[in-house]
Design a protein around this motif. Structure first.
Motif, PDB file in Angstrom:
ATOM      1  N   PRO A  21      55.220  38.301  28.894  1.00  0.00           N
ATOM      2  CA  PRO A  21      54.899  36.917  29.257  1.00  0.00           C
ATOM      3  C   PRO A  21      53.927  36.301  28.261  1.00  0.00           C
ATOM      4  CG  PRO A  21      53.589  38.400  30.576  1.00  0.00           C
ATOM      5  CD  PRO A  21      54.513  39.263  29.744  1.00  0.00           C
ATOM      6  N   TYR A  22      53.857  34.991  28.244  1.00  0.00           N
ATOM      7  CA  TYR A  22      52.976  34.276  27.337  1.00  0.00           C
ATOM      8  C   TYR A  22      51.531  34.565  27.728  1.00  0.00           C
ATOM      9  CZ  TYR A  22      52.285  30.615  23.879  1.00  0.00           C
ATOM     10  OH  TYR A  22      51.972  29.935  22.741  1.00  0.00           O
ATOM     11  N   LEU A  23      50.746  35.144  26.825  1.00  0.00           N
ATOM     12  CA  LEU A  23      49.379  35.559  27.110  1.00  0.00           C
ATOM     13  C   LEU A  23      48.479  35.147  25.957  1.00  0.00           C
ATOM     14  CD1 LEU A  23      47.776  37.159  29.252  1.00  0.00           C
ATOM     15  CD2 LEU A  23      48.236  39.209  27.921  1.00  0.00           C
ATOM     16  N   VAL A  24      47.351  34.536  26.292  1.00  0.00           N
ATOM     17  CA  VAL A  24      46.430  33.976  25.308  1.00  0.00           C
ATOM     18  C   VAL A  24      45.057  34.595  25.506  1.00  0.00           C
ATOM     19  CG1 VAL A  24      45.320  31.834  24.566  1.00  0.00           C
ATOM     20  CG2 VAL A  24      47.701  31.817  25.238  1.00  0.00           C
ATOM     21  N   ARG A  25      44.357  34.840  24.397  1.00  0.00           N
ATOM     22  CA  ARG A  25      43.020  35.422  24.427  1.00  0.00           C
ATOM     23  C   ARG A  25      42.030  34.522  23.712  1.00  0.00           C
ATOM     24  NH1 ARG A  25      39.334  37.299  21.467  1.00  0.00           N
ATOM     25  NH2 ARG A  25      38.040  39.037  22.050  1.00  0.00           N
ATOM     26  N   PHE A  26      40.799  34.459  24.254  1.00  0.00           N
ATOM     27  CA  PHE A  26      39.704  33.765  23.585  1.00  0.00           C
ATOM     28  C   PHE A  26      38.386  34.350  24.077  1.00  0.00           C
ATOM     29  CE2 PHE A  26      40.132  31.464  27.511  1.00  0.00           C
ATOM     30  CZ  PHE A  26      38.859  31.052  27.835  1.00  0.00           C
ATOM     31  N   GLU A  27      37.304  34.000  23.407  1.00  0.00           N
ATOM     32  CA  GLU A  27      35.977  34.455  23.806  1.00  0.00           C
ATOM     33  C   GLU A  27      35.195  33.274  24.353  1.00  0.00           C
ATOM     34  OE1 GLU A  27      32.087  36.029  21.503  1.00  0.00           O
ATOM     35  OE2 GLU A  27      33.923  37.171  21.135  1.00  0.00           O
ATOM     36  N   LEU A  28      34.616  33.458  25.535  1.00  0.00           N
ATOM     37  CA  LEU A  28      33.809  32.428  26.187  1.00  0.00           C
ATOM     38  C   LEU A  28      32.339  32.753  25.993  1.00  0.00           C
ATOM     39  CD1 LEU A  28      33.563  30.003  28.225  1.00  0.00           C
ATOM     40  CD2 LEU A  28      33.416  31.763  29.989  1.00  0.00           C
ATOM     41  N   LYS A  29      31.573  31.775  25.510  1.00  0.00           N
ATOM     42  CA  LYS A  29      30.136  31.968  25.322  1.00  0.00           C
ATOM     43  C   LYS A  29      29.404  31.149  26.374  1.00  0.00           C
ATOM     44  CE  LYS A  29      26.412  31.472  22.006  1.00  0.00           C
ATOM     45  NZ  LYS A  29      26.030  31.041  20.666  1.00  0.00           N
ATOM     46  N   THR A  30      28.618  31.829  27.207  1.00  0.00           N
ATOM     47  CA  THR A  30      27.770  31.158  28.187  1.00  0.00           C
ATOM     48  C   THR A  30      26.315  31.341  27.760  1.00  0.00           C
ATOM     49  OG1 THR A  30      27.565  33.111  29.602  1.00  0.00           O
ATOM     50  CG2 THR A  30      29.427  31.632  30.046  1.00  0.00           C
ATOM     51  N   ALA A  31      25.408  30.798  28.536  1.00  0.00           N
ATOM     52  CA  ALA A  31      23.988  30.945  28.213  1.00  0.00           C
ATOM     53  C   ALA A  31      23.531  32.397  28.330  1.00  0.00           C
ATOM     54  CB  ALA A  31      23.151  30.063  29.142  1.00  0.00           C
TER      55      ALA A  31
END
Length: 86
Positions: A21-31
């Motif tokens: 299936p279509y799968l996307v990755r990214f990195e989330l930066k929080t405080a």
């Protein structure tokens, strides 16, 4: 299953890691810290809307590998960057 709601910015390029299936990755930066995130639901639209350093709000849960699986998302201020064809 524990759900979390986070606000932050997209800290890396949005990468497609699977087509079926279509799968996307990214990195989330929080405080507080950085999270590795996966988007499966509506991932094709996410690739279109998201870009690096864009503010984002997400709602999701963690999988066994401690990756944040995004169930819902909202990329902020996207409409201002889209051009209008006249």
């Amino acid at each position: 299953m524990e759900y979390v709601s986070l606000k932050g910015t997209i800290n890396s390029a949005v990468k497609v890691i699977s087509f079926t299936p279509y799968l996307v990755r990214f990195e989330l930066k929080t405080a507080e810290q950085n999270y590795n995130c996966l988007v499966a639901k509506d991932a094709f639209n996410f690739v279109y809307l998201a870009e690096e350093n864009a503010p984002i709000s997400i709602f999701g849960h963690f999988n066994k590998r401690h990756q944040l699986v995004v169930d819902k998302y909202h990329v902020k201020n996207v409409i201002q960057k889209l051009s209008v064809v006249r």
